[in-house]
Design a protein around this motif. Structure first.
Motif, short mmCIF file in Angstrom:
data_model
loop_
_atom_site.label_atom_id
_atom_site.label_comp_id
_atom_site.label_asym_id
_atom_site.label_seq_id
_atom_site.Cartn_x
_atom_site.Cartn_y
_atom_site.Cartn_z
N ASP A 1 0.85 -1.20 0.00
CA ASP A 1 0.00 0.00 0.00
C ASP A 1 0.88 1.24 0.00
O ASP A 1 2.06 1.19 0.38
CB ASP A 1 -0.90 0.02 1.24
CG ASP A 1 -2.11 -0.88 1.11
OD1 ASP A 1 -2.31 -1.44 0.02
OD2 ASP A 1 -2.84 -1.04 2.10
N ALA B 1 4.14 -1.48 3.97
CA ALA B 1 3.51 -0.45 3.14
C ALA B 1 4.55 0.62 2.81
O ALA B 1 5.43 0.92 3.62
CB ALA B 1 2.32 0.17 3.85
N ASP C 1 -3.59 4.62 -0.57
CA ASP C 1 -4.43 3.55 -0.04
C ASP C 1 -4.90 3.86 1.37
O ASP C 1 -5.94 3.36 1.81
CB ASP C 1 -3.66 2.23 -0.04
CG ASP C 1 -3.27 1.80 -1.43
OD1 ASP C 1 -4.15 1.34 -2.18
OD2 ASP C 1 -2.07 1.93 -1.78
N GLY D 1 -10.26 3.09 0.38
CA GLY D 1 -9.15 3.53 1.23
C GLY D 1 -9.66 4.18 2.49
O GLY D 1 -10.79 4.68 2.54
#
Length: 493
Positions: A246, A267, A332, A395
């Protein structure tokens, strides 16, 4: 509320009598597939408001819903869940900082007699894979809110002799661990003689409570006055459903505590802040034994400390109130802790003065004006609008909202037509102030009509009461100090 500390004991069982009785009873039980088992979560008794949203979010990452069984009580340290597989439970425990342990629940009851009956009715085919002759096992006894004498623990173990264990006991490295858990309530001043409820099950996995210690701000390379607590940082990342690969953004990044937590879950992270010195790690240090920051104190160094530097995208000096990003759904998740005006000022670039525009157009475009007040109501309005435009569909936005408790109601939580409120959790700061962790999810892309919704629908109008939070905060502090001074005078000291 202080909960009496408890201990986990490792005590072997050695008796396997009553096996014939057990087998005859289990043969009468209804056949049950291992894909439809019941699981028990043991939750930590801190940050109570944050536990349910975290578990729900982690289950949602697996495409599963939260299905409690029986008489579910949110504040209880034990939750029974249905509709999950062992893989689902392991996935949740691999990330949760609110859960301590998870078990495959074999039996439960209000008394040891009820527990025995429940265990005798548990399908034998579900038990047998973990009771083979060539396996090793151990039984633990755990009591919540009460400490048992050693002799009592031995009695608890001996009472489980009807279970058909055929393997050998191994206290150090067993293949299978089982646990007898007794719940004596949550009031340390009113501990009952007998447990309120009893559970027995096979240990599946432990949660990630260790992250709170390993990522403690006290041991971090780069910190500031407002660096977020490690435990809360991981909770925020879980509420946001941050997942591998992400892209996560923090518009008030500070020293990057939230980026550290998100990068742990693999992420990619980035952020911005208006404070040049903080972004570049310059100026006075926040540590009491260090006057100035070192040359390598920065957010990137924090990620390097925890082995996640490859997840670092970048951070930049910028004003969160200014549109510096291209119009696209880029992130995200957006996770942030906006300044409240207490330890960090709420400022943005601009001036209230009527300063004539410089004649040089090129100079005007690059000119950075002086700062002006950035009201909390405007901060949250801009944050929600930014999230509506720059989050991908589905998101999440997770942020802290400071509130004055005597005036709090649900209407003070900012809303947006493109964002759905998922959870609203309170962390008490004082008798009169708290902050609430708000989680929102993007449900649609902005349209022209949405810009008019703030004018037509009072639900989307900014709540101006947030702007006086600083004054109310210090007003409450002064009142408390005044009361303490009065007590001192009365006592003649």
């Amino acid at each position: 509320m202080v909960i009496r500390s408890t201990m986990r004991y490792f005590v072997p069982t050695c008796s396997v009598s009553n096996r014939t009785y057990f087998e005859s009873a289990t043969n009468m039980a209804t056949s049950n597939s291992r894909s439809c088992l019941q699981y028990l979560l043991h939750l930590a008794q801190d940050n109570l408001d944050f536990r349910l949203p975290e578990i729900k979010a982690l289950l949602a990452l697996r495409g599963k819903s939260f299905q409690p069984s029986g008489n579910f009580k949110e504040k209880s340290p034990f939750w029974c869940l249905d509709g999950l597989s062992e893989e689902d439970v392991c996935s949740v425990m691999s990330r949760s900082v609110c859960a301590k342990s998870a078990f495959e629940l074999w039996g439960h009851g209000k008394t040891h007699s009820e527990l025995r009956t429940s265990l005798l009715n548990y399908p034998s085919e579900n038990m047998s894979p973990f009771m083979q002759k060539d396996s090793t096992y151990r039984i633990n006894v755990y009591t919540f809110n009460k400490t048992l004498e050693f002799a009592d623990r031995i009695k608890r173990i001996d009472a489980m002799e009807f279970l058909p264990f055929e393997g050998a006991v191994s206290l150090k490295s067993p293949q299978h661990c089982f646990c007898l858990l007794e719940d004596y309530g949550t009031d340390p001043n009113d501990i009952p003689e007998h447990p309120n409820y009893i559970y027995f099950g096979r240990w599946i996995a432990d949660g990630q409570r260790e992250l709170i210690r390993s990522h403690s701000v006290k041991n971090r390379h780069f910190i500031g006055n407002t660096s977020m607590d490690a435990g809360l940082s991981f909770i925020m990342a879980n509420h946001a459903k941050v997942n591998e690969n992400d892209l996560v953004f923090d518009p008030f990044v500070g020293t990057g505590s939230l980026l550290v937590a998100c990068s742990h879950f693999r992420a990619y992270v980035c952020g911005m802040d208006i404070d040049y010195n903080t972004i570049h790690g310059r100026g006075r240090s926040s540590r009491k034994d260090q006057k100035w920051r070192g040359p390598d104190e920065n957010i990137r160094a924090n990620l390097r400390q925890y082995g996640t530097e490859e997840m670092y995208v970048d951070v930049m000096v910028s004003d969160a109130s200014k549109p510096v990003w291209r119009k696209a759904a880029l992130f995200d998740a957006i996770i942030t802790d906006p300044p409240y005006g207490i330890r960090e000022s709420t400022r943005r670039t601009g001036s209230h003065k009527d300063v004539p525009r410089p004649p040089d157009v090129l100079y005007a475009e690059s000119h950075v004006p002086v700062s002006q007040a950035y009201h909390l109501s405007d901060i949250f309005t801009d944050l929600l609008n930014f999230s509506a435009h720059h989050l991908v569909l589905g998101g999440r936005l997770v942020y802290w909202l400071p509130v004055y408790r005597p005036e709090y109601c649900e209407e003070v939580v900012p809303l947006h037509p493109c964002l759905r409120l998922i959870s609203n959790c309170e962390q008490t700061l004082s008798s009169h102030t708290s902050r609430r962790l708000i989680t929102m999810e993007k449900i649609k892309n902005p349209e022209e009509l949405d810009s008019l919704a703030h004018l037509a629908d009072p639900r989307f109008s900014p709540y101006q009461g947030h702007n006086a939070f600083r004054e109310k905060y210090f007003s409450g502090q002064n009142k408390r100090c005044g009361k303490e001074d009065s007590k001192t005078v009365v006592n003649g000291e």
